[in-house]
Design a protein around this motif. Structure first.
Motif, short mmCIF file in Angstrom:
data_model
loop_
_atom_site.label_atom_id
_atom_site.label_comp_id
_atom_site.label_asym_id
_atom_site.label_seq_id
_atom_site.Cartn_x
_atom_site.Cartn_y
_atom_site.Cartn_z
N ASN A 128 0.83 -1.21 0.00
CA ASN A 128 0.00 0.00 0.00
C ASN A 128 0.87 1.26 0.00
OD1 ASN A 128 -2.48 -1.42 0.11
ND2 ASN A 128 -3.35 0.16 1.44
N GLY A 183 3.38 -4.92 6.88
CA GLY A 183 2.05 -4.85 6.27
C GLY A 183 1.09 -4.15 7.23
N GLY A 228 -2.75 -3.18 8.65
CA GLY A 228 -4.18 -3.40 8.73
C GLY A 228 -4.85 -2.05 8.87
N ARG A 229 -6.10 -2.03 9.29
CA ARG A 229 -6.77 -0.76 9.53
C ARG A 229 -6.34 -0.21 10.88
NH1 ARG A 229 -12.26 -1.42 10.02
NH2 ARG A 229 -11.80 -3.47 10.87
N ARG A 278 -3.08 -1.19 12.73
CA ARG A 278 -2.85 -2.58 13.13
C ARG A 278 -1.86 -3.22 12.15
NH1 ARG A 278 -8.88 -3.02 15.07
NH2 ARG A 278 -9.43 -3.27 12.89
N VAL A 279 -1.24 -4.29 12.62
CA VAL A 279 -0.23 -4.96 11.79
C VAL A 279 -0.89 -6.09 11.00
CG1 VAL A 279 1.85 -6.40 11.86
CG2 VAL A 279 1.63 -4.43 13.38
N GLU A 314 0.24 -9.42 9.25
CA GLU A 314 1.37 -10.34 9.10
C GLU A 314 1.38 -10.92 7.69
OE1 GLU A 314 1.78 -13.16 12.30
OE2 GLU A 314 1.35 -11.63 13.82
N TRP A 336 -0.09 -10.63 -1.45
CA TRP A 336 -0.09 -9.28 -0.85
C TRP A 336 -0.10 -8.31 -2.01
CZ3 TRP A 336 -1.29 -11.72 3.16
CH2 TRP A 336 -0.53 -12.75 3.70
N LYS A 362 -10.34 -15.78 9.82
CA LYS A 362 -10.03 -14.77 8.80
C LYS A 362 -8.99 -15.30 7.81
CE LYS A 362 -8.85 -9.85 8.60
NZ LYS A 362 -8.94 -8.61 9.38
N GLY A 416 -7.93 -9.93 4.21
CA GLY A 416 -8.32 -8.61 4.69
C GLY A 416 -8.16 -7.57 3.59
N ILE A 417 -8.88 -6.49 3.74
CA ILE A 417 -8.89 -5.42 2.73
C ILE A 417 -8.66 -4.09 3.41
CG2 ILE A 417 -10.39 -4.19 1.09
CD1 ILE A 417 -11.80 -7.05 0.84
N GLY A 471 -5.81 -2.26 -0.77
CA GLY A 471 -4.84 -3.29 -0.41
C GLY A 471 -5.58 -4.56 -0.08
N GLY A 523 -5.00 -8.60 1.10
CA GLY A 523 -4.08 -9.63 1.56
C GLY A 523 -4.83 -10.95 1.68
N ALA A 539 -6.58 -16.96 12.48
CA ALA A 539 -6.52 -16.91 11.02
C ALA A 539 -6.53 -18.31 10.43
CB ALA A 539 -5.25 -16.18 10.59
C1 BT5 Z 1 -7.25 -5.76 7.52
O1 BT5 Z 1 -7.09 -4.96 8.62
O2 BT5 Z 1 -7.83 -6.81 7.53
C2 BT5 Z 1 -6.60 -5.22 6.26
C3 BT5 Z 1 -5.46 -6.07 5.80
C4 BT5 Z 1 -4.90 -5.58 4.48
C5 BT5 Z 1 -3.61 -6.26 4.14
C6 BT5 Z 1 -3.14 -5.91 2.75
S1 BT5 Z 1 -1.82 -6.89 2.24
C7 BT5 Z 1 -1.49 -5.89 0.89
C8 BT5 Z 1 -1.72 -4.45 1.38
N1 BT5 Z 1 -0.51 -3.88 1.93
C9 BT5 Z 1 -0.64 -3.59 3.24
O3 BT5 Z 1 0.25 -3.09 3.95
N2 BT5 Z 1 -1.88 -3.95 3.65
C10 BT5 Z 1 -2.69 -4.47 2.55
P1 BT5 Z 1 -7.83 -5.15 10.00
O4 BT5 Z 1 -9.28 -5.39 9.76
O5 BT5 Z 1 -7.39 -3.99 10.80
O6 BT5 Z 1 -7.22 -6.48 10.58
C11 BT5 Z 1 -5.96 -6.51 11.21
C12 BT5 Z 1 -5.99 -7.62 12.25
O7 BT5 Z 1 -6.03 -8.91 11.61
C13 BT5 Z 1 -4.74 -7.65 13.09
O8 BT5 Z 1 -4.87 -6.84 14.21
C14 BT5 Z 1 -4.62 -9.13 13.48
O9 BT5 Z 1 -5.43 -9.43 14.58
C15 BT5 Z 1 -5.23 -9.83 12.29
N3 BT5 Z 1 -4.19 -10.32 11.33
C16 BT5 Z 1 -2.94 -9.86 11.12
N4 BT5 Z 1 -2.34 -10.54 10.12
C17 BT5 Z 1 -3.25 -11.46 9.71
C18 BT5 Z 1 -3.24 -12.46 8.70
N5 BT5 Z 1 -2.21 -12.66 7.88
N6 BT5 Z 1 -4.36 -13.21 8.57
C19 BT5 Z 1 -5.44 -13.03 9.35
N7 BT5 Z 1 -5.50 -12.12 10.30
C20 BT5 Z 1 -4.42 -11.33 10.49
#
Ligand code: BT5
Length: 251
Positions: free
Chosen positions: A23, A48, A50-51, A54-55, A57, A64, A115, A118-119, A136, A138, A154
């Protein structure tokens, strides 16, 4: 890229071994005038997102991907593209691997209650000048869910299917379905989008609990409004929630 069936999405495609975040990289490209449909993919991400800080992984083996969109849409409608991405992704996983896929509001893609993808939708630059949206996406694909932190509930495609999937094929189908969703929104079909989204939704017309700022609200999940807000029916009273620091649990 040979597998692409799209007009614009992915016609410019950049593949990296490793990036902090796809992103962030595509936001740089957006600032430098990147074209509508540009895609950035990294084999792994070191930070990477999240919203809400958040991280996410992102080990080797996942998909990705980030996409730069300059849709012919108003600001309000463009915000719906994260819903479009959810629908396109759920549909793709269902069609390709015959899986039962659900979307957990606001935008978690879940299989077997865990899960899998994620978007993250972000705005790049000034909306008033050039409307540029970053999506984004993943997908936990070809690695074991056990590689992720144990506290994260996950699941991965490999966990479910017992084998690796073809990431090029997954990418091509995802971009194809997403392009269709973008076009349908550009043609003004918001209702169709809401319908497709609802057909995947966890807990629709059922009792759910919403947690917001430490307070729990119980009620029937009636659906989402055009702006993406969730509608909860509490004994005849409708209350709405915008995404943000909110989580939903099916009862
Ligand atoms: C999301 O955030 O679900 C959005 C994720 C978007 C990732 C893509 S990858 C390509 C692009 N580049 C980026 O840097 N990001 C996008 P959210 O709803 O906030 O969920 C985050 C939460 O999901 C974390 O706090 C963890 O609890 C959990 N999590 C982290 N890594 C995970 C994984 N690989 N699979 C499932 N859950 C995960």
């Amino acid at each position: 890229q040979q597998e692409l069936r799209t007009q614009a999405l992915g016609r410019q495609l950049f593949l990296f071994e490793e990036l902090p975040s796809t992103n962030d990289r595509i936001k740089d490209m957006a600032r430098q005038g990147g074209e509508h449909g540009t895609v950035v993919i990294a084999k792994r991400q070191t930070i990477g997102h999240g919203r809400m800080q958040r991280v996410w992984e992102s080990p080797d083996g996942g998909l990705w991907l980030s996409l730069l969109l300059k849709p012919r849409l108003s600001l309000g409608d463009a915000a719906k593209l994260t819903l479009s991405a959810g629908v396109a992704l759920a549909q793709t996983l269902q069609d390709l691997y015959r899986l039962e896929v659900r979307i957990k509001w606001p935008n978690d893609i879940v299989i077997q209650g865990r899960k899998i993808a994620g978007i993250l939708g972000e705005v790049a630059g000034e909306w008033n000048t050039v409307q540029t949206l970053i999506l984004g996406i993943g997908v936990n694909a070809n690695f074991s869910g056990q590689t992720l932190s144990p506290k994260i509930p996950a699941i991965t495609l490999q966990d479910i299917l017992g084998h690796e999937v073809n990431l090029n094929h997954l990418t091509a189908e995802l971009l194809f379905n997403l392009e269709k969703e973008v076009q349908s929104l550009e043609q003004g079909d918001v209702q169709g989008l809401i319908q497709r989204w609802t057909s995947f939704a966890v807990g629709i017309n059922r009792p759910v609990r919403i947690e917001k700022a430490g307070i729990s609200y119980g009620g029937i999940f009636k659906g989402i409004r055009e702006n993406g807000e969730l509608v909860l029916d509490q004994e005849g009273q409708e209350i709405t929630f915008s995404s943000g620091e909110v989580s939903l649990r099916a009862e």
